[in-house]
Structures are given as C-alpha cells and as structure tokens.
Design an enzyme around this catalytic site. Structure first.
Site, PDB file in Angstrom:
ATOM      1  N   GLU A  50       0.827  -1.217   0.000  1.00 24.87           N
ATOM      2  CA  GLU A  50       0.000   0.000   0.000  1.00 24.87           C
ATOM      3  C   GLU A  50       0.857   1.261   0.000  1.00 24.87           C
ATOM      4  O   GLU A  50       0.524   2.257  -0.652  1.00 24.87           O
ATOM      5  CB  GLU A  50      -0.944   0.017   1.208  1.00 24.87           C
ATOM      6  CG  GLU A  50      -2.147  -0.895   1.084  1.00 24.87           C
ATOM      7  CD  GLU A  50      -1.863  -2.327   1.485  1.00 24.87           C
ATOM      8  OE1 GLU A  50      -0.672  -2.671   1.715  1.00 24.87           O
ATOM      9  OE2 GLU A  50      -2.811  -3.115   1.572  1.00 24.87           O
ATOM     10  N   HIS A  89     -11.135  -3.669  10.240  1.00 25.60           N
ATOM     11  CA  HIS A  89     -11.836  -3.640   8.950  1.00 25.60           C
ATOM     12  C   HIS A  89     -13.070  -2.736   8.981  1.00 25.60           C
ATOM     13  O   HIS A  89     -13.916  -2.832   8.102  1.00 25.60           O
ATOM     14  CB  HIS A  89     -12.268  -5.062   8.548  1.00 25.60           C
ATOM     15  CG  HIS A  89     -11.232  -5.794   7.740  1.00 25.60           C
ATOM     16  ND1 HIS A  89      -9.887  -5.706   7.987  1.00 25.60           N
ATOM     17  CD2 HIS A  89     -11.348  -6.626   6.676  1.00 25.60           C
ATOM     18  CE1 HIS A  89      -9.225  -6.454   7.121  1.00 25.60           C
ATOM     19  NE2 HIS A  89     -10.083  -7.024   6.311  1.00 25.60           N
TER      20      HIS A  89
END
Lengths: 363, 277
Positions: A76, A145
C-alpha cells in the site's frame, strides 16, 4: 421488500428514473471516465480478481486491458507513492482499497507527499489522484476492517474528502474526483453498496461546495455522514411519527465542507445533531459542531450534539457491535432529547418498513 | 553529475533532501535555487519548499522529499506513466543508504521489476544515516545484493570515480531505454561535513578524521581538475564564480513573496482565485 429509504431524497436531485445500485454507479462513473480519457487508470489490491472489488470494477479489465486496470502487490505504501508519481506524470489514477484501514499503510505518501506537492513545489506540479477507501461493518469486520478515518484526511490541507451516500452522488462525486486536479479521498461505506436509486446514464459531476438537504423540517437539523445518512433518514421518519420534523442534511463533500447550507438550517432550527460514521473525538462531527458554534453562537441560542462510534475499538460480536454504532433508534432518541432540552428516556422501536434486508453477507 | 551526464533533457529525476547537486546536474536553474534558499518569490518554489524540496519541472527535476525513501515510489509511478504513454524517456531516482532500510524501497523495487519499468535506481551510499554507521543498521550491508534479489541487474562502484560512474550510467541507461527494465547502481561516496550545516562534526565521536581523509583525498572534483590545463581551468572557474555571484545578486535583489501567497497553491481553485485577483 421495503423500498430503499433514500429514493425520495435522491429523486429530488435527478429527473432520471433509471434505478442503479451504488456498486453499478461507481462502476459506471469509472467506465465513463476511462472511456473519455486514456489518462484514467484503476488499480489496487484485487482489482483484477474475479470479485472485481464487489463488482465496482467489473468488466473494466476486459474493456481497457491490464495496463489500465490491474491488481497490485500487497504494498500500500509504495503503490500510493506510485500513484502519486503517475499523477505527477499526467495520469489520473484511481487507487482502490477494499478497506479504509489499509490507508494507515499509505499515510506517508498521502499526507507528506500527495497533499503537499502543489504547495511545497510552489504550484509547479499537481496530483490528480483518487483514493477509493471502503469502510466495513458487521459480519465480523471488527477492529481493523471497520474504521471510518475520513477525519484524519479532513485535517490536512491539500486533500479533499468526499463520502457520497446515494448512487446518484456516488457516480457524480467519483466523476468529479477524477476530474479534480488535486488528490481526493473517496469514502465508500460497504453497506451503502447495497443502496439503489435513480442514476442518469450520462456523465455528470457532483462537485465540492454543495451539501444536500435530504429531508425538510423546522424542529432540528440532523447531519448524517456517509452510511449514517441512511440511519438519520430512518430516524427522521421515527421522529415524524411523534410530531418532530427534522431537517436532514448530507454534506456529501467533507473537505471542502459546505458549512453554509448547514448553518442556514441551524439558524432556522437552533438545534444541531451531527451523526458521523467515525469516532466523535476530533472527528468530522466535532468539526461541524465547532464551525456552527463559531458562526451562530453570537446570533442565537443553540443546542449542539455529536454522535458517532463508541469511544472504543470496534468489537466483532453482534451483542457488542450493536452498541458500538449509532442507529436510527438512538439517533431519534438523541434528537428528541435535543429538541425537548431534557433526557426523555424515549427509544422507539423500528417498524417493519424501515428495517434493512438488502445485505445478507458475506463480505 | 555522472549519472545525469547519461540522461537526455526529457528524462526525469527524483531526489531527496540533499538534492542541490542533482538539481544543477539535471539543468535546474541556479538563480531559482539560490533565491529559494533566500526564501524569495523568485525561488524555484516561490520560497514555499525551501532547501529540501527543489524542483524544476521543465528540466525534469521532479522534486525531492525530506522523508527518507519517499520519492523512490514516486519515481516508479512516473516510470509507469512513461511506459504506459509510450514516451521514450526514462526516470532516474536518487536516494541514500538509509532509504534502503525503509519498507517503500523493497515495495518499489518489486513493482518496478514486476512491470519492467524504465527506471534507474541510484543509491548514494555514504555509510551514514545522520550519525549512525551502516553496520549498525543493516544485517546485510551489501545493498547491491539486496537489489539483485528483486530480479534486476545491480552494480556497485566507486562514486568518486566520475569516469567509471559515467560509463556505468550510460550502459545502464542504454539498457533501460531499450526496454530491458530497471537497473540499480550502488555508488559509494562520503559525507564530509555534519548532517545539517557547514561545520565538521568529528568532536561527536561517531567517526574519525582518519576515516574521512582518504575520501577527501579522492575528491572527484580535484581529480577532474588535475586533468585540465591551468589556463582552461582558471577560465572555467571564473565563469562559474561569475554565475554564482550573479545568482546571489539575483536572490538578494528579489522580493519576498507577498502575504497572499500563504494561501495559494493548496488547491487548483486557490491558484485560479489568486490569478484572478
């Protein structure tokens, strides 16, 4: 099956009668931008896998090829830096993250580079980058999440932040974000993917600068951010049953924020409840409440309230998760307390027609 | 300097906070550099970026970061765009030995090899990150070997040998331009002065004068100068001194940016608003 709650609100924004899901609206916006500009490319973890990012990039790989649509290594940080480099070279990358939590690995590139380039290089360069970031909820999303971290990015000059809640805005804001010459964090809530609503087939933009009044009322102003807009509109219906008429506002763009639309409403109602899909401490709700306080406190009496995630880490068990999030019932209860200026102890039940059935999992 | 000799005007370089030589070697404007150091409106970033963020986009100097390792990924992205747009130009990316410890280094090299990007990685290994020697920071100090492990050709050479550097760079650039994918140069060199500032720092005790002496004796500038006859050399020195004097005079005579500049260049809209005002 109950009608999607947002239909009437969205219809006021468009004359189109074509109904599309939020997922298809995102996909269509991407497709149209890619079709008219070869500089637009899409990538991120799993972008080219069979699930096609919940369907939001379905068919694009076949149509535009693997140079413009590709999955990335699990990097990322570097892939965000790569996206910045592409943007410096004249491309308009869309970098997709299936969870907003993953952006924590990319903060250096987003905050120290993307946000800074135009300013620290004296306007010589700019970074037309879109970062799509999804917020998860339920089905055991838990600590890492489920986070709504949009306020982190609202804090930083040089970044724009948008959190559309309807399919109409999902399409128009994504198109606007791609056309924007500066970096935009595009926040999608996973549960919003299951919303349906009118979406015109043509290309259009929902630019920064205009919040949307999604329900009219005079008794209090409720601002709902991202998925919380849905819960706020449900709360508005619960309140209407007891004669409280809430004005509900969707800010759509969080940065830059259209505070004037909110201020005009609160000037009328005198009461403001901001419900965020994130924590309240130093969050988007805190910012909106502070700005309204600064603007209107000298002019009239105000009652202000923030709601958001409980100030804890998101638990997975439904027994606790239910308590972690604001919902239509708790929003309606707080709204009534705000209007009456006292704890009323009222907590309405959710009638059948306001319950959601669209999402059955898995993620 | 040796690397930039091998580049075309249309090629692009990314640097890091010690970017002044790179900026000049790639053709960056000297007046704008000095004016930037003075914080003047005529500086290369109008006085907003300062010494660590030099840029001259027209000359392909695409910026420099004060966060170690950060521009490696930006350079890789630029190289992706060059390849995607079928441009003939390549990207060269400069960083130090410390940057190879950052996660972004590994992630970026992997992606560059995966996509066979037109990029030259140049690691200027001066053995120190601020005051800490490489041996205290890296389990495998052989940076070239680590680069090779990602699947690209990597070489290690003496950065004080300007001719060897030119030769290796030209070879690498030729191969990259021919579409053979990324290449890596580990170039050894040495930092003469303190981490920040013009002084010596032997008194701190982390390195000795004896360690520095051989590097200073091998100064590539002096070695190069010895190859030029006295008269020609004096002419060159006069020319350069004049250029420097001109740049300093320019910087001193330039204005500081106006107060309204504080709010420009955040977003495009502000730039337009300022232009219209």
């Amino acid at each position: 099956m109950p009608q999607p709650v947002l239909d009437s609100a969205s219809r006021s924004a468009t004359s189109s009668h074509r109904i599309l899901s939020y997922v298809d609206a995102v996909r269509e916006a991407t497709d149209l931008e890619m079709a008219c500009d070869p500089a637009v490319i899409v990538f991120g973890l799993d972008v080219d896998d069979p699930k096609a990012i919940q369907g939001t990039v379905r068919g694009l790989l076949e149509k535009y090829g693997p140079e413009r649509v590709f999955g990335t290594p699990l990097s990322e940080d570097a892939m965000t830096g790569t996206a910045v480099g592409m943007a410096l070279a004249g491309l308009r990358p869309i970098h997709v993250h299936i969870r907003m939590d993953f952006l924590m690995l990319a903060m250096n590139q987003l905050v120290n580079v993307a946000a800074k380039c135009r300013y620290m290089y004296g306007g010589q360069v700019h970074v037309p980058l879109v970062v799509r970031a999804m917020i998860g909820k339920s089905w055991g999303q838990g600590a890492q999440h489920s986070q709504g971290l949009h306020s982190f990015f609202m804090h930083v000059p040089g970044l724009k932040v948008v959190a559309p809640s309807t399919p109409y805005d999902a399409k128009g804001c994504l198109s606007a974000a791609v056309r924007d010459d500066d970096p935009v964090i595009y926040v999608e809530h996973r549960l919003l993917h299951f919303q349906s609503g009118p979406v015109p087939p043509e290309r259009y933009q929902v630019w920064p600068g205009k919040a949307r009044i999604t329900a009219k009322g005079n008794d209090l102003t409720i601002v709902g951010i991202s998925y919380m807009q849905i819960e706020c509109l449900r709360a508005q219906r619960l309140l209407a049953r007891i004669g409280i008429h809430a004005e509900v506002i969707d800010p759509i763009w969080l940065s830059p924020l259209d505070i004037d639309t909110i201020a005009a409403s609160v000037e009328k109602t005198g009461r403001l409840l901001v419900v965020d899909n994130g924590w309240t401490n130093c969050g988007a709700a805190a910012e909106i409440v502070a700005q309204i306080g600064e603007k209107l406190a000298p002019l009239r009496d105000l009652r202000l309230k923030r709601m958001g995630f409980a100030p804890v880490t998101c638990p997975t068990t439904p027994a606790l998760e239910e308590l972690f999030y604001p919902n239509a019932r708790t929003i309606a209860a707080q709204a009534r307390n705000l209007v009456e200026g006292a704890e009323t102890g009222w907590l309405p039940e959710i009638p059948e027609e306001l319950q959601t059935t669209a999402f059955k999992g898995p993620f | 300097m040796g690397v930039c000799e091998a580049l075309e005007p249309g090629d692009v370089v990314f640097g890091y906070y010690r970017c002044h030589a790179l900026y000049l070697a790639k053709g960056g404007d000297l007046r704008a550099l000095v004016a930037e150091l003075f914080g003047k409106a005529t500086g290369c970033t109008k006085g907003k970026g300062g010494s660590m963020h030099l840029i001259d986009a027209r000359r392909g100097v695409m910026g420099a970061s004060a966060i170690v390792g950060t521009t490696i990924a930006n350079a890789v992205g630029y190289a992706y765009a060059q390849k995607y747009c079928r441009r003939p130009n390549i990207v060269a990316c400069f960083f130090g030995d410390g940057a190879t410890e950052e996660g972004v280094f590994a992630e970026s090299l992997n992606f560059a090899v995966l996509k066979k990007l037109p990029i030259l990685f140049v690691c200027e290994n001066n053995f120190y990150a601020i005051h800490t020697h490489q041996n205290k920071r890296q389990g495998l100090p052989d940076i070239r070997a680590r680069a090779q492990a990602f699947g690209m050709r990597a070489e290690r050479l003496d950065g004080n040998d300007i001719f060897e550097l030119c030769r290796c760079s030209a070879d690498a650039v030729r191969s990259i331009r021919a579409g053979q994918g990324p290449r890596f140069l580990e170039v050894t060199t040495y930092r003469w002065r303190e981490h920040v500032g013009p002084g010596c720092d032997y008194h701190l005790g982390y390195r000795s004068e004896a360690e520095a002496q051989p590097w200073q004796d091998a100064d590539p500038l002096r070695r190069l100068a010895r190859l030029i006859d006295d008269q020609h050399r004096r002419e060159m020195e006069n020319e350069v001194e004049q250029e420097i004097a001109d740049a300093f005079a320019f910087a001193e005579q330039s204005e500081f940016p106006s107060a309204t500049e504080l709010y420009t260049d955040v977003f495009k809209e502000e730039a337009h608003a300022a232009a219209g005002a």
